[in-house]
Design a protein around this motif. Structure first.
Motif, PDB file in Angstrom:
ATOM      1  N   VAL A  31       0.854  -1.185   0.000  1.00  0.00           N
ATOM      2  CA  VAL A  31       0.000   0.000   0.000  1.00  0.00           C
ATOM      3  C   VAL A  31       0.892   1.238   0.000  1.00  0.00           C
ATOM      4  N   LEU A  32       0.629   2.138  -0.948  1.00  0.00           N
ATOM      5  CA  LEU A  32       1.338   3.411  -1.040  1.00  0.00           C
ATOM      6  C   LEU A  32       0.397   4.511  -0.584  1.00  0.00           C
ATOM      7  N   ARG A  33       0.901   5.336   0.341  1.00  0.00           N
ATOM      8  CA  ARG A  33       0.085   6.444   0.823  1.00  0.00           C
ATOM      9  C   ARG A  33       1.000   7.581   1.250  1.00  0.00           C
ATOM     10  N   ASN A  34       0.771   8.739   0.670  1.00  0.00           N
ATOM     11  CA  ASN A  34       1.560   9.928   1.001  1.00  0.00           C
ATOM     12  C   ASN A  34       3.061   9.671   0.866  1.00  0.00           C
ATOM     13  N   GLY A  35       3.451   8.941  -0.172  1.00  0.00           N
ATOM     14  CA  GLY A  35       4.858   8.672  -0.422  1.00  0.00           C
ATOM     15  C   GLY A  35       5.463   7.568   0.428  1.00  0.00           C
ATOM     16  N   LEU A  36       4.680   6.973   1.308  1.00  0.00           N
ATOM     17  CA  LEU A  36       5.176   5.889   2.156  1.00  0.00           C
ATOM     18  C   LEU A  36       4.648   4.551   1.662  1.00  0.00           C
ATOM     19  N   GLU A  37       5.464   3.524   1.818  1.00  0.00           N
ATOM     20  CA  GLU A  37       5.105   2.179   1.380  1.00  0.00           C
ATOM     21  C   GLU A  37       4.915   1.291   2.600  1.00  0.00           C
ATOM     22  N   ARG A  38       3.851   0.499   2.565  1.00  0.00           N
ATOM     23  CA  ARG A  38       3.553  -0.405   3.674  1.00  0.00           C
ATOM     24  C   ARG A  38       3.094  -1.748   3.129  1.00  0.00           C
ATOM     25  N   LYS A  39       3.629  -2.827   3.673  1.00  0.00           N
ATOM     26  CA  LYS A  39       3.201  -4.180   3.296  1.00  0.00           C
ATOM     27  C   LYS A  39       2.108  -4.620   4.264  1.00  0.00           C
ATOM     28  N   ILE A  40       1.060  -5.185   3.717  1.00  0.00           N
ATOM     29  CA  ILE A  40      -0.031  -5.714   4.532  1.00  0.00           C
ATOM     30  C   ILE A  40      -0.249  -7.163   4.128  1.00  0.00           C
TER      31      ILE A  40
ATOM     32  N   THR B  94     -15.305   7.435  -2.624  1.00  0.00           N
ATOM     33  CA  THR B  94     -14.354   7.866  -1.592  1.00  0.00           C
ATOM     34  C   THR B  94     -13.327   6.782  -1.295  1.00  0.00           C
ATOM     35  N   CYS B  95     -13.503   5.590  -1.837  1.00  0.00           N
ATOM     36  CA  CYS B  95     -12.520   4.518  -1.645  1.00  0.00           C
ATOM     37  C   CYS B  95     -11.731   4.262  -2.932  1.00  0.00           C
ATOM     38  N   ILE B  96     -11.629   5.291  -3.775  1.00  0.00           N
ATOM     39  CA  ILE B  96     -10.917   5.137  -5.040  1.00  0.00           C
ATOM     40  C   ILE B  96      -9.421   4.898  -4.777  1.00  0.00           C
ATOM     41  N   ILE B  97      -8.868   3.976  -5.509  1.00  0.00           N
ATOM     42  CA  ILE B  97      -7.452   3.610  -5.386  1.00  0.00           C
ATOM     43  C   ILE B  97      -6.865   3.464  -6.784  1.00  0.00           C
ATOM     44  N   LYS B  98      -5.554   3.453  -6.854  1.00  0.00           N
ATOM     45  CA  LYS B  98      -4.857   3.116  -8.095  1.00  0.00           C
ATOM     46  C   LYS B  98      -4.237   1.756  -7.841  1.00  0.00           C
ATOM     47  N   ALA B  99      -4.570   0.782  -8.672  1.00  0.00           N
ATOM     48  CA  ALA B  99      -4.142  -0.597  -8.449  1.00  0.00           C
ATOM     49  C   ALA B  99      -3.333  -1.121  -9.620  1.00  0.00           C
ATOM     50  N   SER B 100      -2.260  -1.810  -9.306  1.00  0.00           N
ATOM     51  CA  SER B 100      -1.506  -2.521 -10.336  1.00  0.00           C
ATOM     52  C   SER B 100      -1.173  -3.901  -9.797  1.00  0.00           C
ATOM     53  N   GLY B 101      -0.995  -4.823 -10.706  1.00  0.00           N
ATOM     54  CA  GLY B 101      -0.655  -6.188 -10.318  1.00  0.00           C
ATOM     55  C   GLY B 101      -1.847  -7.059  -9.964  1.00  0.00           C
ATOM     56  N   LEU B 102      -3.059  -6.610 -10.309  1.00  0.00           N
ATOM     57  CA  LEU B 102      -4.241  -7.429 -10.057  1.00  0.00           C
ATOM     58  C   LEU B 102      -4.274  -8.588 -11.050  1.00  0.00           C
ATOM     59  N   LYS B 103      -4.883  -9.694 -10.645  1.00  0.00           N
ATOM     60  CA  LYS B 103      -4.983 -10.869 -11.508  1.00  0.00           C
ATOM     61  C   LYS B 103      -6.411 -11.409 -11.490  1.00  0.00           C
ATOM     62  N   GLY B 104      -6.698 -12.272 -12.439  1.00  0.00           N
ATOM     63  CA  GLY B 104      -7.948 -13.025 -12.457  1.00  0.00           C
ATOM     64  C   GLY B 104      -9.192 -12.169 -12.335  1.00  0.00           C
ATOM     65  N   ALA B 105     -10.094 -12.594 -11.437  1.00  0.00           N
ATOM     66  CA  ALA B 105     -11.377 -11.920 -11.260  1.00  0.00           C
ATOM     67  C   ALA B 105     -11.215 -10.485 -10.759  1.00  0.00           C
ATOM     68  N   ALA B 106     -10.095 -10.171 -10.115  1.00  0.00           N
ATOM     69  CA  ALA B 106      -9.877  -8.810  -9.612  1.00  0.00           C
ATOM     70  C   ALA B 106      -9.753  -7.801 -10.743  1.00  0.00           C
TER      71      ALA B 106
ATOM     72  N   GLU C 199      -2.738 -11.013  -4.558  1.00  0.00           N
ATOM     73  CA  GLU C 199      -1.366 -11.315  -4.137  1.00  0.00           C
ATOM     74  C   GLU C 199      -0.359 -10.521  -4.969  1.00  0.00           C
ATOM     75  N   GLY C 200       0.500  -9.772  -4.274  1.00  0.00           N
ATOM     76  CA  GLY C 200       1.542  -9.000  -4.939  1.00  0.00           C
ATOM     77  C   GLY C 200       1.080  -7.675  -5.522  1.00  0.00           C
ATOM     78  N   ALA C 201      -0.195  -7.337  -5.375  1.00  0.00           N
ATOM     79  CA  ALA C 201      -0.722  -6.089  -5.937  1.00  0.00           C
ATOM     80  C   ALA C 201      -0.125  -4.878  -5.224  1.00  0.00           C
ATOM     81  N   ILE C 202      -0.058  -3.785  -5.964  1.00  0.00           N
ATOM     82  CA  ILE C 202       0.360  -2.498  -5.407  1.00  0.00           C
ATOM     83  C   ILE C 202      -0.860  -1.587  -5.431  1.00  0.00           C
ATOM     84  N   ILE C 203      -1.239  -1.109  -4.263  1.00  0.00           N
ATOM     85  CA  ILE C 203      -2.440  -0.293  -4.099  1.00  0.00           C
ATOM     86  C   ILE C 203      -2.021   1.089  -3.621  1.00  0.00           C
ATOM     87  N   GLU C 204      -2.406   2.106  -4.365  1.00  0.00           N
ATOM     88  CA  GLU C 204      -2.089   3.477  -3.972  1.00  0.00           C
ATOM     89  C   GLU C 204      -3.362   4.190  -3.551  1.00  0.00           C
TER      90      GLU C 204
END
Length: 106
Positions: free
Chosen positions: A8-17, A51-63, A97-102
């Motif tokens: 998860v990317l937020r305000n220039g910071l990266e966090r793994k969840i 209000t829950c809009i995100i930028k997503a990369s690395g999604l697969k399959g049904a996502a 799995e492995g997605a990057i969510i901003e």
């Protein structure tokens, strides 16, 4: 797959969840629980408020598929970038799995 790891990317910071399939109803609830964004998911996951809009990369399959109200809501808010998604429309599954969510603001 027992664990799902997303970045998860937020305000220039990266966090793994890490989470498990179906541990949360959808990505919106996971992000609210782990990242505490203000005014996030105001419609409670109905796919109407954006209000829950995100930028997503690395999604697969049904996502990769947009369902429910997501396409209409994104169009209403003039969002045409194919990587912009509503977090409430993404179920917690191995497809994340492995997605990057901003976290972004519109």
């Amino acid at each position: 797959m027992d664990k799902i790891s997303i970045t998860v990317l937020r305000n220039g910071l990266e966090r793994k969840i890490e989470t498990k399939p179906n541990e949360y109803k959808n990505l919106m609830f996971l992000l609210k629980d782990h990242c505490y964004p203000d005014d996030f998911g105001e419609c409670g996951g109905m796919g109407r408020c954006a209000t829950c809009i995100i930028k997503a990369s690395g999604l697969k399959g049904a996502a990769l598929e947009k369902d429910r109200n997501e396409p209409a809501t994104l169009e209403k808010f003039r969002q045409s970038d194919p990587n912009l998604r509503l977090a409430c429309g993404l179920h917690i599954s191995s497809d994340l799995e492995g997605a990057i969510i901003e976290l972004i603001e519109i």
